[in-house]
Structure formats: C-alpha cells, structure tokens
Design a protein around this motif. Sequence first.
Motif, PDB file in Angstrom:
ATOM      1  N   LEU A 107       0.814  -1.221   0.000  1.00 59.08           N
ATOM      2  CA  LEU A 107       0.000   0.000   0.000  1.00 59.08           C
ATOM      3  C   LEU A 107       0.844   1.266   0.000  1.00 59.08           C
ATOM      4  O   LEU A 107       0.584   2.188  -0.774  1.00 59.08           O
ATOM      5  CB  LEU A 107      -0.936   0.004   1.209  1.00 59.08           C
ATOM      6  CG  LEU A 107      -2.109  -0.959   1.135  1.00 59.08           C
ATOM      7  CD1 LEU A 107      -2.824  -1.035   2.481  1.00 59.08           C
ATOM      8  CD2 LEU A 107      -3.079  -0.534   0.042  1.00 59.08           C
ATOM      9  N   THR A 108       1.841   1.313   0.876  1.00 60.76           N
ATOM     10  CA  THR A 108       2.629   2.545   0.964  1.00 60.76           C
ATOM     11  C   THR A 108       3.447   2.781  -0.299  1.00 60.76           C
ATOM     12  O   THR A 108       3.555   3.922  -0.764  1.00 60.76           O
ATOM     13  CB  THR A 108       3.546   2.557   2.201  1.00 60.76           C
ATOM     14  OG1 THR A 108       4.390   1.415   2.193  1.00 60.76           O
ATOM     15  CG2 THR A 108       2.747   2.614   3.479  1.00 60.76           C
ATOM     16  N   PHE A 109       4.013   1.722  -0.868  1.00 63.18           N
ATOM     17  CA  PHE A 109       4.780   1.908  -2.104  1.00 63.18           C
ATOM     18  C   PHE A 109       3.884   2.304  -3.259  1.00 63.18           C
ATOM     19  O   PHE A 109       4.235   3.176  -4.055  1.00 63.18           O
ATOM     20  CB  PHE A 109       5.576   0.636  -2.464  1.00 63.18           C
ATOM     21  CG  PHE A 109       7.020   0.772  -2.179  1.00 63.18           C
ATOM     22  CD1 PHE A 109       7.505   0.681  -0.889  1.00 63.18           C
ATOM     23  CD2 PHE A 109       7.924   1.039  -3.190  1.00 63.18           C
ATOM     24  CE1 PHE A 109       8.845   0.841  -0.615  1.00 63.18           C
ATOM     25  CE2 PHE A 109       9.259   1.201  -2.927  1.00 63.18           C
ATOM     26  CZ  PHE A 109       9.721   1.099  -1.639  1.00 63.18           C
ATOM     27  N   PHE A 110       2.744   1.661  -3.384  1.00 61.38           N
ATOM     28  CA  PHE A 110       1.834   1.997  -4.475  1.00 61.38           C
ATOM     29  C   PHE A 110       1.420   3.459  -4.381  1.00 61.38           C
ATOM     30  O   PHE A 110       1.470   4.203  -5.366  1.00 61.38           O
ATOM     31  CB  PHE A 110       0.604   1.087  -4.481  1.00 61.38           C
ATOM     32  CG  PHE A 110      -0.298   1.339  -5.652  1.00 61.38           C
ATOM     33  CD1 PHE A 110      -0.024   0.758  -6.891  1.00 61.38           C
ATOM     34  CD2 PHE A 110      -1.396   2.174  -5.542  1.00 61.38           C
ATOM     35  CE1 PHE A 110      -0.839   1.001  -7.994  1.00 61.38           C
ATOM     36  CE2 PHE A 110      -2.216   2.423  -6.632  1.00 61.38           C
ATOM     37  CZ  PHE A 110      -1.940   1.837  -7.853  1.00 61.38           C
ATOM     38  N   LEU A 111       1.014   3.886  -3.191  1.00 64.16           N
ATOM     39  CA  LEU A 111       0.575   5.271  -3.009  1.00 64.16           C
ATOM     40  C   LEU A 111       1.723   6.265  -3.163  1.00 64.16           C
ATOM     41  O   LEU A 111       1.551   7.338  -3.757  1.00 64.16           O
ATOM     42  CB  LEU A 111      -0.102   5.430  -1.651  1.00 64.16           C
ATOM     43  CG  LEU A 111      -1.417   4.670  -1.494  1.00 64.16           C
ATOM     44  CD1 LEU A 111      -1.927   4.770  -0.063  1.00 64.16           C
ATOM     45  CD2 LEU A 111      -2.462   5.157  -2.495  1.00 64.16           C
ATOM     46  N   ALA A 112       2.894   5.926  -2.632  1.00 65.55           N
ATOM     47  CA  ALA A 112       4.048   6.828  -2.737  1.00 65.55           C
ATOM     48  C   ALA A 112       4.503   6.993  -4.184  1.00 65.55           C
ATOM     49  O   ALA A 112       5.028   8.047  -4.558  1.00 65.55           O
ATOM     50  CB  ALA A 112       5.201   6.326  -1.871  1.00 65.55           C
ATOM     51  N   GLU A 113       4.301   5.981  -5.015  1.00 66.22           N
ATOM     52  CA  GLU A 113       4.717   6.040  -6.423  1.00 66.22           C
ATOM     53  C   GLU A 113       3.758   6.846  -7.279  1.00 66.22           C
ATOM     54  O   GLU A 113       4.117   7.265  -8.382  1.00 66.22           O
ATOM     55  CB  GLU A 113       4.778   4.625  -7.000  1.00 66.22           C
ATOM     56  CG  GLU A 113       6.101   3.995  -7.272  1.00 66.22           C
ATOM     57  CD  GLU A 113       7.173   4.843  -7.891  1.00 66.22           C
ATOM     58  OE1 GLU A 113       7.254   4.938  -9.134  1.00 66.22           O
ATOM     59  OE2 GLU A 113       7.977   5.396  -7.153  1.00 66.22           O
TER      60      GLU A 113
END
Length: 191
Positions: A107-113
């Motif tokens: 979740l955090t990587f998807f949103l941060a990207e």
Amino acid sequence: MDAFLVSTGIVALAEIGDKTQLLAFILAAKFRKPVPIILGVLVATIANHAFAGALGAWITSLLSPEILRWVLGISFIAMAGWTLIPDKFDESEAKFGRFGVFGTTLLTFFLAEMGDKTQVATVALAAQYHAFVPVVAGTTLGMMIANVPAVVLGDRIAGKIPVKVVHAIAATIFAILGVATLLGAGESLGF
C-alpha cells in the motif's frame, strides 16, 4: 531491447534518494523482515508501472507523431530538472501497520509512487518506445535494483551513496533523451 535497458537504467538512477527508496529504508528498519518488504515493493511497482505504461501507450494513440515528439522531448527535459530536486519523505506515508509487513509495503509503495518521477518516467518511456512490456519490465527492474539493497542493507549503505552525483547522472540522461527526441531521434519509430 533498448526500451528495456534504458528504462532499467534511468529508473535505477532516478530512484536513488527518491522518497520510495527512503520508504524502503524506513520499512526495513521498522519491520526487519526483508522478504515480505521486497515482495511488497515488487507487486506495488508492477501494478503502478503497468498502469503508467498503459497510460503512455494510450497517449501515443491520441497524439500525432509531431506533437508526441514535442511532448516527450519537453517531458524528458522536465524530468531532468525534477530529478535534481531532493525528495522529502513524510513518516505518515508508512503507517498501514494493521495490514502486516507485505500489505503495508504494498500500500505505501503503491501510493508513494503515484505521481512520482519514476511513474512519470514510465509513462514517457512507454510513449517514447511504443513497447509496453519491455518498459514496464525495465522500470520495475530499475526500482528493484535501487530498493532491494535499501531493504537488505538498510542503514549500512544509506550514508555511503553519493545521491547528488547519481541524481546528476540521471538528470543528464533525461536531458539527453529530451534533446535527442526534440531533434528527431527515433523518427524511424514513428515519433
């Protein structure tokens, strides 16, 4: 093959010091479980960059080759400038603990990207090369090249990477791609 290699190299360089690499360091320090973090980064990157690659392919169907050439050339030059701006990371981006290590990383990587320079680069590269799979595979590999060491080695390498030099190299590559595109490089490919 050029689309894959260029995509891999550009994203690997652009990712060094990027907020998602900083996120990888933080998740590694917080959870100390590299395998689910690495798998979360991989799945999030594939999903995010597949979307970005599809967007790039779609854009090429809307624009004439001449307009596309100018849009891409200017986009690559803008990416060169953006690459030189240091990222800031907000700790709140890493707070999804109830989803476990893999889920939190995903979740955090998807949103941060979302809207990040490597996602925008994926859109531009997919439009430039008209090669969805090689570009998405290359940008995903580039993300993994930059982030797996961040997860595995964490704090031991954080202070030893000359981030400004790496960003300058990535910016130079983006600028060269932009100028070459504006000067008509790749006309045989239809842009």
